[in-house]
Structures are given as C-alpha cells and as structure tokens.
Design an enzyme around this catalytic site. Sequence first.
Site, short mmCIF file in Angstrom:
data_model
loop_
_atom_site.label_atom_id
_atom_site.label_comp_id
_atom_site.label_asym_id
_atom_site.label_seq_id
_atom_site.Cartn_x
_atom_site.Cartn_y
_atom_site.Cartn_z
N LYS A 239 36.69 32.59 38.39
CA LYS A 239 36.87 32.95 36.98
C LYS A 239 35.87 32.24 36.10
O LYS A 239 35.44 32.80 35.08
CB LYS A 239 38.30 32.64 36.52
CG LYS A 239 39.30 33.64 37.05
CD LYS A 239 40.60 33.62 36.27
CE LYS A 239 41.57 34.65 36.80
NZ LYS A 239 42.91 34.54 36.23
N LYS B 210 39.91 44.85 47.66
CA LYS B 210 41.26 45.16 47.20
C LYS B 210 41.21 46.02 45.94
O LYS B 210 40.32 45.81 45.11
CB LYS B 210 41.96 43.84 46.90
CG LYS B 210 43.45 43.85 47.06
CD LYS B 210 44.00 42.46 46.87
CE LYS B 210 45.05 42.45 45.81
NZ LYS B 210 45.68 41.16 45.59
N LYS C 242 42.74 45.49 39.14
CA LYS C 242 42.75 45.93 37.73
C LYS C 242 41.46 45.54 37.02
O LYS C 242 41.16 46.06 35.96
CB LYS C 242 44.00 45.44 37.00
CG LYS C 242 44.34 43.99 37.18
CD LYS C 242 45.71 43.70 36.54
CE LYS C 242 46.12 42.27 36.80
NZ LYS C 242 47.40 41.90 36.25
#
Length: 335
Positions: A115, A197, A200
């Site tokens: 992040k 994966k 979102k």
Amino acid sequence: MLDGKKTLFSGMQATGNLTLGNYLGALKNWVTISDEYNCFYSVVDMHSITVRQDPATLRKRARILLTLYLAAGLDPEKNCIYYQSHVSAHGELAWILNCFTYMGELNRMTQFKDKSAKHADNINAGLFTYPVLMAADILLYQADVVPVGIDQMQHLEITRDIAGRFNSIYGDVFTIPEVYLGKVGAKIMSLQDPSKKMSKSDENPNGSIYLMDDKDTIMRKCKRAVTDSVGMIRYSDDQPGVKNLIEIYRACTGKSVDEVVKEFDGKGYGDFKTAVGEVVAAVLIPLQEEQARLMADKAYIDGIIKGNAEKAGYYANKTLRKVQKKIGFPERVRQ
Ligand code: TRP
C-alpha cells in the site's frame, strides 16, 4: 458467551466496489457459518481512512455494505452487524495495543509495503498501524475464530503475537484467535488475468464482476473472459481461465466440479460463458434487489445500526475496561 457457542469476528472495508469474488469468497460463506458461532461482522470504516476518502462516498458505501451483509442473508438479530466507528472502544484499544507492538513487526507487513508503494504520496501512520487496529477489532470481542483470506493471514498472526505478549505480562486477558479454516469460500480470479485474484482495486474493470453490475454488464464481462485455445471445458491448472469460470459456475449453482464438467462436455466456450453469465446474474440480481429494498427502508436499517452498535459496545467495553484496569489506568469514580 452464554449459549456456549464460540465467537467469530470478521470485517470488510467499504472502499471500492465489492466484487463477485468478495461475495463468493467471503460474504456468502459468512452466512453459511453464522449459525455455528456468535458472530460480529463489522463494516470497518476506520480502516478505510488509511487511504484518502471522499466523505460522502465513504458514508454511502458504508451503508451499502451494511445493507449488503443483510441482503446476503445475515440475520441482524443473531449476528452483530455494525459500523466500527460507532464503537469507540476500537480506537481506544488500538492505542493501547500500539504500545505493545514493535515497529519492526509492523515493518514486515507485506500489505503495508504494497500500500505504501501504491499511495506513495500518503504513507501515513494509520497505514502503518492498520494491523494494530485490526488486532483491536478481533481482541475486543474475545473472538475465537476469524475467517480471513490469505492476504490477511499475516495480520492475524500479528494479532496473535500482540495478544500473547499482552497476556504474558498481565495474565489471561485476551482469547488468542485462530484463523477460521472450515468451509473455505471459493477463490475467484480475474476474468482478464486468471493468475490474479479478482479484486475491487483492479485497474481493468473487465477483470471483475461488481456486485452492483447489471445483467448486460455481467453477460458482457463473462463473454469477454480470457480462456485458451484448448477448446475443452476441463478443470485444470493448464487452463486457468476455464478453471476459473468452472469455479464461478460451481459456486453460483452449488454443483460440484464434476457435475459442471459433465454438463458442458462437448460444448464450446461461447455457450459456456453465456451459461456462466446467466448463473452469476441469477445470484447477483436478487441480491441487488434485496439490497435496494433494504436501503429504502431507512427506519428499519437505522434501528439495526443503533441496536447492534449498542450490543457490540457492550461486549467491547467489557474487554476494554478489563484492559484499562490491568495496565494501571485509574478506576472510574462511580457516584
Ligand atoms: N483488513 C481486513 C481486509 O481488508 C478487514 C478487517 C479489518 C478485518 N478488521 C478485521 C478482517 C478483523 C477480519 C478481522 O480484508
């Protein structure tokens, strides 16, 4: 708890648009296991602000997520469904646990590294101590089990370490949580890159089916899903795109892999993709309708939000008071 059931805690962030992967991999599974445990399912809005959010959007998405929990079938009388920010004990315990967590431990967190690379202009202290808030979430409710995906395992490990460290100093204050390893939800991959994966935060919107996509969009995305040139519908790692579509079909219908493979034996990819789109729509459209119906019932939802926050607050404060006492904060004066 009183009825002898174990306690389960989990939460989801109201950031981004939830995908079919979040539903089939987590939310649907939460409903299945909810009878076996005393469950706390939080909308973790405090975690969301570790990345800059637009206030109106955050508020709206949090409410959508909470109503989605209900629309998916979680009974708000039996499960405690609430906003993290409505129970101030989360922030209070997180502060205390910060003082029992080492910089070195937090520095090792792979999600923090990912992040901070992604949000290089906003590497804030909240992003760094994100796992400590998560530990507070779990430990406040003395959760025995926590269903999380593989990406959150490291955060569960640090939660166990923090709890163990605290207990070794102050006695048995916290239940040491285990990862929930029961019926694991389906793992859904991106439709455009089946090695990743479904996410979102995927930059390619065609890779993910969002829970709020309409039928045309669902069908279009399924038809465009990446497959291969083998031309046979088989469940094999050599055909990751087809395997993923089988997985989606299986999870949406409740059929077994063998049944799905048999059903499409000899059929082409085009027909198969259409069939996948149909079963996905058959799951998502009723979910969307139920969510919209609940969203419109303001008084009912407000009642759940209030009642469940009070219930969560009751359990959370019990643990918090115990912790405050153990570490030597002055007793509250009762008159
Ligand atoms: N960090 C989790 C995620 O992004 C969400 C979360 C916050 C959570 N607190 C939690 C999950 C406690 C399980 C238990 O997926």
